[in-house]
Structures are given as structure tokens and as C-alpha cells.
Design a protein around this motif. Sequence first.
Motif, PDB file in Angstrom:
ATOM      1  N   GLN A 135       0.849  -1.188   0.000  1.00 37.47           N
ATOM      2  CA  GLN A 135       0.000   0.000   0.000  1.00 37.47           C
ATOM      3  C   GLN A 135       0.881   1.234   0.000  1.00 37.47           C
ATOM      4  O   GLN A 135       1.817   1.320   0.785  1.00 37.47           O
ATOM      5  N   GLY A 136       0.578   2.167  -0.879  1.00 35.47           N
ATOM      6  CA  GLY A 136       1.326   3.409  -0.932  1.00 35.47           C
ATOM      7  C   GLY A 136       0.421   4.593  -0.679  1.00 35.47           C
ATOM      8  O   GLY A 136      -0.747   4.434  -0.295  1.00 35.47           O
ATOM      9  N   PRO A 137       0.894   5.784  -0.903  1.00 35.27           N
ATOM     10  CA  PRO A 137       0.058   6.983  -0.711  1.00 35.27           C
ATOM     11  C   PRO A 137      -1.145   6.970  -1.634  1.00 35.27           C
ATOM     12  O   PRO A 137      -1.021   6.714  -2.833  1.00 35.27           O
ATOM     13  N   GLY A 138      -2.321   7.229  -1.062  1.00 37.03           N
ATOM     14  CA  GLY A 138      -3.540   7.225  -1.867  1.00 37.03           C
ATOM     15  C   GLY A 138      -3.919   5.844  -2.356  1.00 37.03           C
ATOM     16  O   GLY A 138      -4.609   5.696  -3.375  1.00 37.03           O
ATOM     17  N   SER A 139      -3.446   4.794  -1.668  1.00 37.49           N
ATOM     18  CA  SER A 139      -3.726   3.394  -2.019  1.00 37.49           C
ATOM     19  C   SER A 139      -3.137   2.984  -3.362  1.00 37.49           C
ATOM     20  O   SER A 139      -3.589   2.021  -3.973  1.00 37.49           O
ATOM     21  N   ILE A 142       4.142   3.876  -4.672  1.00 40.21           N
ATOM     22  CA  ILE A 142       4.980   5.064  -4.824  1.00 40.21           C
ATOM     23  C   ILE A 142       5.560   5.116  -6.232  1.00 40.21           C
ATOM     24  O   ILE A 142       5.777   6.194  -6.803  1.00 40.21           O
TER      25      ILE A 142
END
Length: 342
Positions: free
Chosen positions: A316-320, A323
Amino acid sequence: MFQDLSLLPIFGIFAAATLVILTCGLRMTYLADKLADRTGLGEAIIGGVLLGAATSFSGVIVSLTAALDGRASLAFSNGIGGIAAQTAFLALADILYRRANLEHAAADLANVFQGGLLILLLSLPLMAMTGPDIAILGVHPISLVLIVVYIAGVSGSREIRIKPMWKPVKTRETAPDEPEEEDHDHRSTWMLLAVFLGLMALMGISGWGLSNVASVMIDRFSLEASVVGALMTAVITSLPELVTTLAAVRQGSLQLAMGGIIGGNTFDVLFLTLSDVGYRDGSIYHAVGTNDIFWLATGLVMTSIVTLGMLYRQEQGPGSIGIESLLILLTYGTAIGLQVAF
């Protein structure tokens, strides 16, 4: 023939070619998924080889037609610009797939291998462009090397699927490549393949029309050929990859989505071989400008980000989204901004 047409029919041909390319690309996703199950080759291989090559066919015709017409920059930038655009499509697919980072869920060693293969294939034209201006019968030796490396890479991808020496760690979000339990399509495998090839032919005709329209626009509006190639013909001929990638993600065929983009990009490098053969004024690598080298470098950067993302496998990264998807969009957006501004 096209040069004598007024703007209205020119834009009509442009719109019709775009529609045909889009429609055929969407249908090809369904057929490729069925062929992956029936042949047992798997989504990553079918996506990377059959679907990737087929959806790139219109782009092949654009580059070859431009090269035969002596438009080196248009031929070159169309192929290389398509690689950058299609890599950006992976980020859009990651945004659509909300459960986890797409590069995490679609973990497949064949796709990682193809990512490395693509970096190698993109590096070879850079060597040709910065090296001595040599050509045998008008064709640079690197163009032949690209074919050999591509064939060896496809063979290696198949070998990796059959006997993998590395395996991705399975997590709760990893989507396995499993054949559908029930096949509701009663057509034979050969019939499915025939329909697939028919759609390829339609895309080829559309690519020929699109190349001629692009040439007219360059001449009439005094446009930069590299910009038209990288941001117009490349994006339009890459629309099947966008359609097939989003459709594959929606139907849960994540390896097909990843393999279709990365495999399609490796096939797109062979545009340069065909363009070099079609361009009769010497090596095409020494007939292009710095803008074309810029798009080649952009493709290398974006491919490196994708490949590293598949190895890092952030869940999982920023905003789902991952990166790497943010970096891909930032790189592509910056490249477009620089080309338009300068």
C-alpha cells in the motif's frame, strides 16, 4: 493522396482510425485471456508476447510508413513515445485497482524478467545513437541485435515460467494466475486465434491511415515531428494498451495487465528495427534529434521505476497506489511539460 485532402476528411480519418484501434484493442483482451487459459502459457506470457505485440501492430505500421516516407524523427519518436505512454498507463491501472498496489498484487517473475529485458533493449539504441555512424545496406547492426535479444528474451520468459528459480512471496493481496473453471466460449482455439489476427489486420490498416494523417499535420501546421510522434501517434496507437490494461484489471487478470504493457513495450523497441530498414538514407539512429533521445531516456527512467517497483512490491502506498506509480506519472508529466514548453 492524403496531402490533397482538406482538413475535414483528414480529421475524419483520424477519428475513425482512433475508434477502430480502441475497439479492436478491447476485444483482444478477452481473446488473449481465453488463449492464455487454453494454451496453458499463462497470462504473463500471453500478455507479454501475443497481446503486447498485437496491440502494438498499428504503431508498427505508423513507424514503418513514416520511415519509408523519409520521416526519421516521426518513425523513431512514435515507437519510443509509445513506451513512455504505455508505462504511464500502468499507473492509471494501479489507481483503478483499489485493493493493493498493482505491482504487488500482480507479482510474477516473468514480468520482472521482461522489465529487465526492456531496459536492455532501450539501452542498445542509445549505444547506436552515441556511437559511430555505421550502416550495412543502410541498416545499423544494432537493429539486428535488437531482434536477437528480443527472441532470446521471449524464450527466457517462457523458460522462467516453466522452471522458475525465484518465486514472489505470496501475500493475501497476491492475485494468482489461475484458469477460469468454466469456459463459456464454445469457439475452437483456432477460431479465437483467427479472430485475433483479423483484429490485428484492422489495426494495421488504421495505423497506416494514422501515419499519413500525422505527416499531413506536420507539414501543414509546421509541427515538430518528435512531438507529433511521441504525443499524438504514439498515444493513439497505445490506446489499446490502455483499454486492455484497464479491462484486464477489472476482470482480475492482473498478470495479463502487467504483461501486456511490459511485453508490448519490449515489442515496441522492434519498431526501431523496422524503421531502420524502411529508412533508406542511412542509419535512422543518426538521423534523429535530441528530442528523440530525450524520449528514449524518459522510457528508460520509467521502465526502471516499474521494474524496481515489481521487486520492492510495496503493498500500500500513498492514496492506495504504489509510490512507483506516483513517480511514473510525475516523470511522464514532466517530460510532456518540457517538450511543450521548449
